[in-house]
Design a protein around this motif. Structure first.
Motif, PDB file in Angstrom:
ATOM      1  N   GLU A   1      -8.874 -11.454  -0.690  1.00  0.00           N
ATOM      2  CA  GLU A   1      -8.255 -11.207  -1.986  1.00  0.00           C
ATOM      3  C   GLU A   1      -8.943 -12.000  -3.080  1.00  0.00           C
ATOM      4  O   GLU A   1      -9.082 -11.518  -4.207  1.00  0.00           O
TER       5      GLU A   1
ATOM      6  N   THR B   1       8.066  -2.683  -5.387  1.00  0.00           N
ATOM      7  CA  THR B   1       7.388  -2.354  -4.128  1.00  0.00           C
ATOM      8  C   THR B   1       8.384  -1.805  -3.117  1.00  0.00           C
ATOM      9  O   THR B   1       8.099  -0.840  -2.398  1.00  0.00           O
TER      10      THR B   1
ATOM     11  N   ARG C   1      -4.041  -7.297  -2.474  1.00  0.00           N
ATOM     12  CA  ARG C   1      -3.122  -6.843  -3.513  1.00  0.00           C
ATOM     13  C   ARG C   1      -3.850  -6.767  -4.841  1.00  0.00           C
ATOM     14  O   ARG C   1      -3.587  -7.536  -5.763  1.00  0.00           O
TER      15      ARG C   1
ATOM     16  N   SER D   1      -1.970  -6.680  -8.338  1.00  0.00           N
ATOM     17  CA  SER D   1      -0.529  -6.652  -8.100  1.00  0.00           C
ATOM     18  C   SER D   1       0.031  -8.060  -8.101  1.00  0.00           C
ATOM     19  O   SER D   1      -0.631  -9.013  -7.706  1.00  0.00           O
TER      20      SER D   1
ATOM     21  N   PRO E   1       2.658 -11.823  -1.319  1.00  0.00           N
ATOM     22  CA  PRO E   1       1.867 -11.614  -0.115  1.00  0.00           C
ATOM     23  C   PRO E   1       2.762 -11.775   1.104  1.00  0.00           C
ATOM     24  O   PRO E   1       3.722 -12.530   1.089  1.00  0.00           O
TER      25      PRO E   1
ATOM     26  N   THR F   1       3.365  -6.596   1.450  1.00  0.00           N
ATOM     27  CA  THR F   1       2.007  -6.126   1.226  1.00  0.00           C
ATOM     28  C   THR F   1       1.526  -5.294   2.399  1.00  0.00           C
ATOM     29  O   THR F   1       0.984  -4.191   2.230  1.00  0.00           O
TER      30      THR F   1
ATOM     31  N   SER G   1       3.382  -1.934   2.545  1.00  0.00           N
ATOM     32  CA  SER G   1       2.889  -0.971   1.552  1.00  0.00           C
ATOM     33  C   SER G   1       1.612  -0.299   2.033  1.00  0.00           C
ATOM     34  O   SER G   1       1.430   0.913   1.866  1.00  0.00           O
ATOM     35  N   ARG G   2       0.750  -1.101   2.627  1.00  0.00           N
ATOM     36  CA  ARG G   2      -0.518  -0.565   3.110  1.00  0.00           C
ATOM     37  C   ARG G   2      -0.270   0.486   4.202  1.00  0.00           C
ATOM     38  O   ARG G   2      -0.849   1.582   4.183  1.00  0.00           O
TER      39      ARG G   2
END
Length: 811
Positions: free
Chosen positions: A308, A393, A465, A468, A472, A476, A479-480
């Motif tokens: 990241e 989210t 992210r 965003s 974390p 995260t 969402s992935r």
């Protein structure tokens, strides 16, 4: 050697007398430089340290003068070119010319889509796509994204460029070294791009990554704990020993998030030795003692993982370089200067209308500037920005399980884009559908995608992210996985590659034609990116790449660097039209330039959640169809009467998106176990279905969403469309609570609301099974007759029936 002798050396480099304040600052700088040289073992005695310190500062002073002259020349040219361009291309609307400078406009004008935002996006895609492709070639992408070797990769980066590099790298895992070399390569690319644009960033051995700082963690720890960590991890000899006041100011800057604003790195040089001394003594750049110190600090106060930090650094570099390429080394000041020049010229020409227009558009232009200079991303309160982002989210995980079924109209949008390029509507739709079956697994396919600036969503998601504030951790990761499971990544990746591949192949097919022999529509769209006859000759004569028996033109093979960058901008920007995605201009409009973590900023972010598609559709697609064929005015009726194909283009788009919108509606009905709505049932039903399909296809925009919200793109109601899903959910909970106070039986409805806000429960292929196997039975048990009433309500409100009635399923 006395300090007076040192100052004499520096005065000679400065070429002028120094003020008392400058002398005081330089003395402090000399002392700090001496301490640094001694601490690093670079000198043997005090006299040598004083000589070296004086020489270093004198050399830096001479270099600063060179930088200042160079940047002054860059800025003079940029200023003159941009003022002339706005006046010549946007003579009747100077304010629109300034808008084009920042975020591009949908006008058939030379360079109209080569603004700061478009150049930034091109650079982001170039850096990320190239970086991902190179890491994939090492075979270590999974290892890199897992974070398992972050410490070793950091150690390898620390070793690169040092005298002990070979020995240090031999002691580390080969996988970590391979990834580190790729990171170092792309950091060099971004550094050289920045220097070419006006920065002056030297190559430094041991550079790991542009450090990330988590404002909330820093603030939560407090100054004393953070200072103790800084004393343990920071190399103050390298930084120049900081005063307590300077350290406190550094803490405040990091704890408030002010470091998040994108700005060119050292772009402007220094105005005289006073400012140079301030830079040497008050440097805000952090240096660490070693790789392990960087790693430990990043775990406590940064983004925790290396991937990241790397991607965030590349994105910020892209944004800074994009600003400098268009607006010189001091972008904000340059933009104000250009606007003032235009106002003065308009006054001198007696064009008071233009002056008023420029003044009236000041607020809107400020919002666009906030979108491109990064200030719109600086949280007013980092903690609340993160908490609010986490809530949104959660809504994504709970609401977008059927997103794939709503994307059929993307094919029509794709076709409208290829028609605008002169390639035909139906042929574009065929290209989009054909691309859905393309395998992205072959390495040569992925390499071509990277060369064309295509960033695959699944790989970008693996890196972190990006952009965003979400916490974390499991959100995260969830969402992935969610975007993979709802097939959104699959759809978007193939639409993007189809767009980029199609444009590149079409360009190769036309490479035997001169500029004059190209179709008029094709020349028009290329000219939006300032591609003219000379650029076209450089592009069409470049060597082509062959994949699967088809030829493609790729920017990296274009010898002329300027033409190559124009080609990259054309490919990335037009890809965002064919495979529609929001841009900086859309974000500026829907968020009004507001910042996260503020009352206003969070209101806009909650209210406008899930509306970026509608905003992009109205701003980019409808705007292009109305104003992108040569119409000079602003009225819709005037545009439709212009006679350059506006009416036909808009009609084709709306008709086709409406038809595909009905297809999406039918698929969603079937996924819910319902009969698709039949428009032939009655004239009244035909009207309802037509309007709902129009909205589903995006043609009616946000106003249609408001009027017929139950059929909007994400299947939400009118309240969700206007106020956003979070506010809508809150209203449902309040209503449920009030009904319970009245003695109503709310158990079944409470279960429905709970499931509707449960992550992953709404995946379009899993929800019917969950409904019929579990939820319908639970709802009926909690509230007998609930399912019968639900069936009746569906029949009365939408005129349709369940394929298998829930009341039959629970018998």
């Amino acid at each position: 050697m006395s300090y007076q002798d040192c100052l004499a050396t520096i005065r000679a480099a400065a070429g002028r007398d120094l003020t008392d304040e400058e002398i005081s600052e330089l003395l402090q700088a000399l002392q700090r430089r001496e301490r640094y040289l001694k601490a690093k073992g670079l000198v043997t005695d005090t006299r040598e340290a004083a000589l070296r310190a004086a020489d270093d500062i004198a050399n830096a002073l001479e270099l600063a003068a060179v930088i200042e002259k160079r940047n002054a020349a860059i800025n003079v040219v940029k200023r003159a070119e941009r003022v002339a361009w706005v006046q010549n291309v946007f003579g009747n609307n100077l304010a629109e010319g300034l808008e084009a400078t920042l975020v591009g406009v949908n006008r058939a004008k030379v360079g109209a889509r080569e603004g700061v935002a478009q150049v930034q996006e091109m650079l982001r895609k170039r850096y990320l796509a190239g970086f991902i492709a190179d890491v994939e070639r090492t075979g270590n992408m999974r290892l890199f994204t897992s974070g398992a070797m972050d410490r070793d990769i950091a150690r390898a980066l620390w070793a690169i460029g040092r005298d002990t590099e070979d020995a240090a790298l031999r002691a580390l895992p080969a996988e970590a070294v391979d990834v580190a070399r790729v990171i170092n390569k792309w950091q060099d690319v971004t550094r050289m791009d920045a220097n070419e644009a006006g920065a002056w960033i030297g190559k430094r051995a041991g550079y790991i990554v542009r450090q990330t700082h988590d404002p909330e963690r820093i603030r939560r720890a407090g100054f004393d704990e953070w200072r103790a960590a800084a004393m343990e991890y920071f190399d103050f000899d390298e930084m120049g020993v900081m005063t307590p006041e300077a350290l406190r100011n550094l803490y405040a800057n990091l704890a408030t998030g002010n470091h998040l604003k994108d700005a060119p790195a050292d772009p402007t040089g220094f105005r005289g030795p006073g400012n140079l001394a301030k830079k040497l003594s008050g440097q805000r750049e952090i240096h660490f003692k070693d790789a392990d110190a960087w790693y430990e600090y990043n775990q406590r106060f940064g983004q925790k993982n290396l991937r990241e930090a790397v991607t965030a650094g590349m994105i910020r570099s892209a944004d800074s370089v994009g600003m400098m390429r268009v607006l010189g080394t001091n972008p904000a000041a340059m933009f104000d200067t250009i606007r003032d020049d235009l106002i003065m010229a308009a006054k001198a020409a007696g064009r008071e209308d233009q002056v008023i227009q420029l003044q009236d558009r000041r607020n809107a232009l400020g919002q666009f500037m906030a979108a491109v200079d990064g200030s719109m991303n600086i949280p007013g309160n980092a903690m609340w920005a993160r908490r609010a982002a986490n809530v949104r989210t959660w809504e994504v995980l709970a609401k977008l399980g059927g997103m794939f079924l709503s994307q059929m109209n993307d094919i029509a949008i794709y076709g409208s884009g290829t028609r605008y390029q002169g390639r035909g509507f139906l042929s574009g739709m065929s290209e989009a559908v054909g691309g859905l079956g393309r395998s992205l697994a072959p390495q040569e396919t992925r390499d071509l995608a990277a060369a064309l600036g295509v960033v695959l969503d699944n790989m970008a998601g693996e890196l972190g992210r990006i952009g965003s504030f979400a916490e974390p951790g499991w959100l995260t990761g969830a969402s992935r996985w969610f975007m993979k499971l709802n097939l959104s990544n699959w759809w978007v990746n193939r639409m993007r590659t189809s767009a980029a591949f199609g444009m590149s192949h079409h360009m190769a097919l036309n490479s035997d034609r001169t500029w004059e022999a190209l179709g008029g529509e094709y020349r028009r769209v290329l000219s939006l990116y300032d591609i003219g006859p000379e650029d076209w000759d450089a592009i069409r004569t470049s060597s082509q790449r062959s994949v699967d028996g088809r030829d493609y033109i790729v920017p990296e093979n274009v010898a002329d660097a300027a033409a190559a960058d124009k080609l990259r901008t054309y490919l990335t920007d037009q890809t965002s039209f064919l495979a529609l995605e929001p841009d900086a201009k859309t974000r500026a409009y829907i968020l009004q330039g507001s910042r996260p973590g503020t009352w206003t900023g969070e209101f806009y972010r909650f209210a406008m959640q899930f509306k970026s598609f509608t905003g992009s559709y109205m701003q980019k697609i409808i705007g292009r169809e109305l104003y992108g064929r040569g119409y000079e005015g602003n009225g819709v009726i005037g545009a439709l009467r212009n006679g350059n194909g506006e009416m036909q283009g808009l009609a084709s788009l709306i008709v086709t998106t409406t038809l595909l919108g009905y297809g999406s509606m039918a698929l969603k009905d079937l996924a819910k176990g319902r009969m698709p709505r039949d428009p032939t049932e009655s004239p009244e039903m035909a009207g309802k279905v037509l309007l709902a399909a129009l909205v589903q296809g995006g043609g009616a925009g946000i106003y249609g969403d408001f009027l017929f919200g139950e059929a909007n793109r994400f299947g939400q109601g009118a309240l969700a469309t206007v106020a956003g899903p979070v506010i809508s959910t809150g209203a449902s909970i309040i209503d449920l609570y009030q009904r319970s106070l009245r003695g109503d039986d709310t158990a079944a409805e409470a279960l429905r609301i709970t499931i509707a806000n449960t992550p992953f429960a709404n995946l379009f292929y899993a929800r019917p099974v969950l409904d019929y196997m579990v939820l319908y039975q639970m709802q009926e048990a909690m509230n007998p007759g609930y399912l019968r009433r639900m069936e009746r309500r569906l029949r009365d409100e939408s005129g349709t029936e369940f394929l298998l009635r829930p009341t039959e399923a629970v018998r």
